[in-house]
Structures are given as structure tokens and as C-alpha cells.
Design a protein around this motif. Structure first.
Motif, PDB file in Angstrom:
ATOM      1  N   THR A   5      -0.159  10.067  17.715  1.00  0.00           N
ATOM      2  CA  THR A   5       0.003  10.756  19.009  1.00  0.00           C
ATOM      3  C   THR A   5      -0.299   9.835  20.196  1.00  0.00           C
ATOM      4  N   GLY A   6      -0.009   8.537  20.039  1.00  0.00           N
ATOM      5  CA  GLY A   6      -0.334   7.587  21.115  1.00  0.00           C
ATOM      6  C   GLY A   6       0.766   7.483  22.163  1.00  0.00           C
ATOM      7  N   ARG A  39      -4.694  11.816  13.092  1.00  0.00           N
ATOM      8  CA  ARG A  39      -5.932  11.699  12.312  1.00  0.00           C
ATOM      9  C   ARG A  39      -6.930  12.751  12.760  1.00  0.00           C
ATOM     10  N   HIS A  71       0.994  -1.579  14.483  1.00  0.00           N
ATOM     11  CA  HIS A  71       1.784  -2.368  13.513  1.00  0.00           C
ATOM     12  C   HIS A  71       1.136  -2.448  12.125  1.00  0.00           C
ATOM     13  N   GLU A  80      -0.574  -0.522  10.494  1.00  0.00           N
ATOM     14  CA  GLU A  80      -0.593   0.721   9.699  1.00  0.00           C
ATOM     15  C   GLU A  80       0.811   1.109   9.227  1.00  0.00           C
ATOM     16  N   GLU A  84       8.266   2.396  14.041  1.00  0.00           N
ATOM     17  CA  GLU A  84       8.191   1.585  15.264  1.00  0.00           C
ATOM     18  C   GLU A  84       8.220   0.094  14.932  1.00  0.00           C
ATOM     19  N   LYS A  85       8.605  -0.681  15.936  1.00  0.00           N
ATOM     20  CA  LYS A  85       8.648  -2.132  15.785  1.00  0.00           C
ATOM     21  C   LYS A  85       7.272  -2.711  16.066  1.00  0.00           C
ATOM     22  N   ALA A  93      12.501   0.885  14.601  1.00  0.00           N
ATOM     23  CA  ALA A  93      12.858   1.522  15.886  1.00  0.00           C
ATOM     24  C   ALA A  93      13.150   0.476  16.962  1.00  0.00           C
ATOM     25  N   TRP A 150      15.185  -0.081  19.681  1.00  0.00           N
ATOM     26  CA  TRP A 150      16.022   0.796  20.490  1.00  0.00           C
ATOM     27  C   TRP A 150      17.044   0.099  21.387  1.00  0.00           C
ATOM     28  N   LEU A 156      -5.345  -4.580  14.577  1.00  0.00           N
ATOM     29  CA  LEU A 156      -4.224  -3.662  14.811  1.00  0.00           C
ATOM     30  C   LEU A 156      -2.919  -4.432  15.085  1.00  0.00           C
TER      31      LEU A 156
END
Ligand SMILES: NC(=O)c1ccc[n+]([C@@H]2O[C@H](COP(=O)([O-])OP(=O)(O)OC[C@H]3O[C@@H](n4cnc5c(N)ncnc54)[C@H](OP(=O)(O)O)[C@@H]3O)[C@@H](O)[C@H]2O)c1
Length: 327
Positions: free
Chosen positions: A11-12, A36, A75, A77, A95-96, A122, A124, A170
Motif C-alpha cells: 500500500t505504498g 502487512r 525491489h 521483496e 513493479e520494476k 511493470a 509502463w 530494500l
């Protein structure tokens, strides 16, 4: 038209933007969100009128109603979360960058193929109207042969070791976060280089604040990519061709501008459609599923693997290291 049930994982920052884009599409049903934290998931669900919210990713992906999972975690995760979704029978848009190294990306690709499910990174920009227009111009032959490219993605993000962008656990650093875009452009339009020169400026956490890469091709073509969290370099890709230049920029107004330059016809501004249309990549995913495809012909998994291998090669040269996740 078949409508698809989407599940948002995380949800970021980008999860909000992507969810707002999904709202624009009649065949995208905002079905589930997983966080989470149950309260965060419930708040996100209320904000976007999402049918179900879950206090764990495991519960969300296990829900039989979810058809496509959008992975918006950091990334590092992506591997775990993509495998979790695929093993629960869900199609995935991740996501990239797809992950922090090419061997992990390979595991994700193999799992999607084994399960016969859709998987796409992703990326885009190739689905943006301005990008499609640039493709059309470059392929028309009007500009002549493409000999050189220069791409940059740079903005100021002050150093803070707590931020995702500076935290190596991360996957922090400008190369994987934003340098991926000019490198994607160069690989898409010029192919894989024969050699790479690269250098980074590292922050105290080891995250690259800035990275510069030179790509050299055996036939004399060259390209440069630059990413940075320390300059207001902006976002642009310049295509230098035999007969003129094509400049694709994201303006301060956040619109995409395409400028064509010829020796006798200078600065011909031709196209300014809106930027940040994340809905176009979601349209691609659902179109592919409608056609029974398990990957996008525009951003195929072979491209995602090439991109990951190239990012590994740049990191190798510049000393960007992710603890325990280097290859
Ligand atoms: N396509 C684009 O234009 C674009 C733009 C920005 C970012 N991105 C990509 O999207 C991904 C996320 O970026 P972001 O800026 O949205 O990051 P962010 O704001 O930090 O959000 C990441 C979310 O991931 C979840 N998460 C799961 N495991 C986590 C962990 N160990 N630590 C922290 N958060 C964790 C969290 O959601 P819960 O707490 O709810 O579980 C968190 O809110 C990155 O891979 C980035 O490259 C893409």
C-alpha cells in the motif's frame, strides 16, 4: 468485455498511483488489497472502494476471487511476492525492477512458465501514447539510422538512510530505481551492447546516488544513460539519427514532449500527451489475458531478463552490492 479482479499487494507510494489508474478502466475491478498491516489494508480499501482487504499478502493471494496481482513492494521483496502469487494461481504484474539480480528474475520467469500464468514487469513507458508515437517516427525511416542515444532520469532525493531509495536491504540506489528507464530505452532501440563502461557515486549506505553508463556497439553506435538522486537532471531520452534528432522529454508540467529536429526544420514540437498514464500498462495486461497470452509482446520476459542481466553488468562495474543478493 471481460472484467478482471485485481489484487493490490502493498500500500505504498506507487500502489496509490496504480490503483488510481485502474479506476479509469471499465474492465478492471478493484477486488482486493493486501498489506502487512490489516488497518493499512482497510484504510486503502476504503479510500478506493476496494471490495476486500487483507492483513497479510498470503491471505490476499489465496482468495479465489483475485485474478491479477499487482506487486508494489520494494525491489528486494519482488521475488518472494511474485512466487507467492504465481503459486496461488494468480497472474502477476510486478513493479520494476523485476528483482535485484538476473538469476532471481530467471526463477520468477521459470515459475510463471511452469504455472502457465501471465507475468510482466511493470515497465509502463512503452505503453504511453508519446512512446508509441516515438516508435512510429523512428521506425518510419524519416530520421535515418539511429546512431546514438542519451537518456537520463534524475531528480533530487536528499540522503536519508531510512528511505527505501537509500536502504540497501530494500534494493536502494538510483540505478535500479530510475536508471532502469534510460537503460530500458537504450536496450529497446539499440539492442544489447558489446561493451559497457560505468561508474557510480555511492552514498554512505552503499546505495548509488548517481550512475553513468556508456554502451558501445561493435558497429560504431554508442549510448549513454545517467541516473541521479542529487541533480535536477530531469527525464529525457535523446535519439541522434543520421538525418536529425528526436527528443522525448517529461516536462516540468509532467507532460511528455516529443521534439523533432532536422537541420532545416528546427524544434518542431509535435506531440504532448499526458505522462504517468499507468492505466496503459494495465490495459496491455488485460488485453493479453483476453488473447490467452502469458506474456506481453511489448515487454516480453526475454526483454526483462536482458534488462536484468544488463543491470547486473553495470553493478559489477560500479561496485553496487546488495548484501547476499548479488547474483
Ligand atoms: N512504475 C513506477 O513509476 C514506479 C514508481 C515508484 C516506485 N516503483 C517501484 O515500486 C516499488 C515500490 O516503490 P514505492 O515507492 O511504492 O515504495 P514504498 O512507498 O516504500 O511502498 C512499498 C510498500 O511495499 C510494502 N512492503 C512489503 N515489504 C516491505 C518491506 N520489507 N519494507 C517496506 N515496505 C514493504 C509496504 O506495504 P504494506 O506495509 O502495506 O504491506 C510498502 O508500503 C519499487 O520496486 C519501485 O521501484 C515504480
Amino acid at each position: 468485455m471481460k472484467a478482471y479482479n485485481w489484487g493490490i499487494l502493498g500500500t505504498g507510494n506507487i500502489a496509490h498511483k496504480f490503483t488510481r489508474a485502474l479506476i479509469l478502466l471499465n474492465n478492471a475491478h478493484l477486488y482486493a488489497v493486501g498489506s502487512r498491516d490489516a488497518e493499512r489494508a482497510a484504510k486503502f480499501a476504503t479510500e478506493y472502494r476496494i471490495t476486500r482487504s487483507f492483513g497479510s499478502y498470503e491471505e490476499m493471494v489465496a482468495n479465489p476471487g483475485v485474478e491479477i496481482v499487482y506487486i508494489s513492494s520494494p525491489h528486494t521483496e519482488h521475488l518472494e511476492h511474485t512466487l507467492l502469487a504465481l503459486r496461488n494461481g494468480k497472474h502477476v504484474v510486478c513493479e520494476k525492477p523485476m528483482s535485484v539480480n538476473a538469476s532471481e528474475v530467471n526463477i520468477m520467469v521459470e515459475e510463471a512458465r511452469k504455472q502457465g500464468l501471465f507475468l510482466m514487469e511493470a515497465l509502463w513507458p512503452p505503453f504511453q501514447p508519446s512512446y508509441i508515437k516515438a516508435d512510429e517516427i523512428l521506425k518510419s525511416g524519416k530520421m535515418g539510422r539511429l546512431l546514438h542515444m542519451r537518456g537520463k532520469f534524475a531528480f533530487i532525493s536528499p540522503y536519508d538512510p531510512e528511505l527505501r531509495t537509500y536502504n540497501m536491504k530494500l534494493g536502494g540506489g538510483s540505478l535500479l530505481d530510475i536508471g532502469i528507464y534510460p537503460i530500458m530505452d537504450i536496450l529497446r532501440y539499440m539492442g544489447e551492447p558489446d561493451s559497457i563502461l560505468a561508474a557510480s557515486v555511492l552514498s554512505p549506505t552503499g546505495a548509488d546516488e548517481s550512475t553513468s553508463v556508456i554502451f558501445k556497439f561493435g558497429d560504431g553506435r554508442m549510448a549513454e544513460a545517467y541516473s541521479s538522486f542529487t541533480t535536477m537532471g530531469g527525464v529525457s531520452t535523446e535519439f541522434n539519427c543520421e538525418k536529425g534528432n528526436l527528443i522525448h522529454t517529461r516536462g516540468r508540467d509532467r507532460n511528455q514532449h516529443l521534439v523533432l529536429e532536422f537541420p532545416n526544420d528546427f524544434d518542431d514540437r509535435i506531440f504532448t500527451p499526458p505522462a504517468q498514464g499507468y492505466q496503459y500498462e494495465a490495459v496491455e495486461v488485460m488485453n493479453c489475458l483476453d488473447r490467452g497470452l502469458t506474456e506481453s509482446p511489448v515487454v516480453p520476459l526475454s526483454f526483462t531478463l536482458t534488462l536484468a542481466r544488463t543491470l547486473d553488468a553495470v553493478r559489477e562495474k560500479t561496485g553496487i552490492r546488495y548484501p547476499g543478493r548479488d547474483r
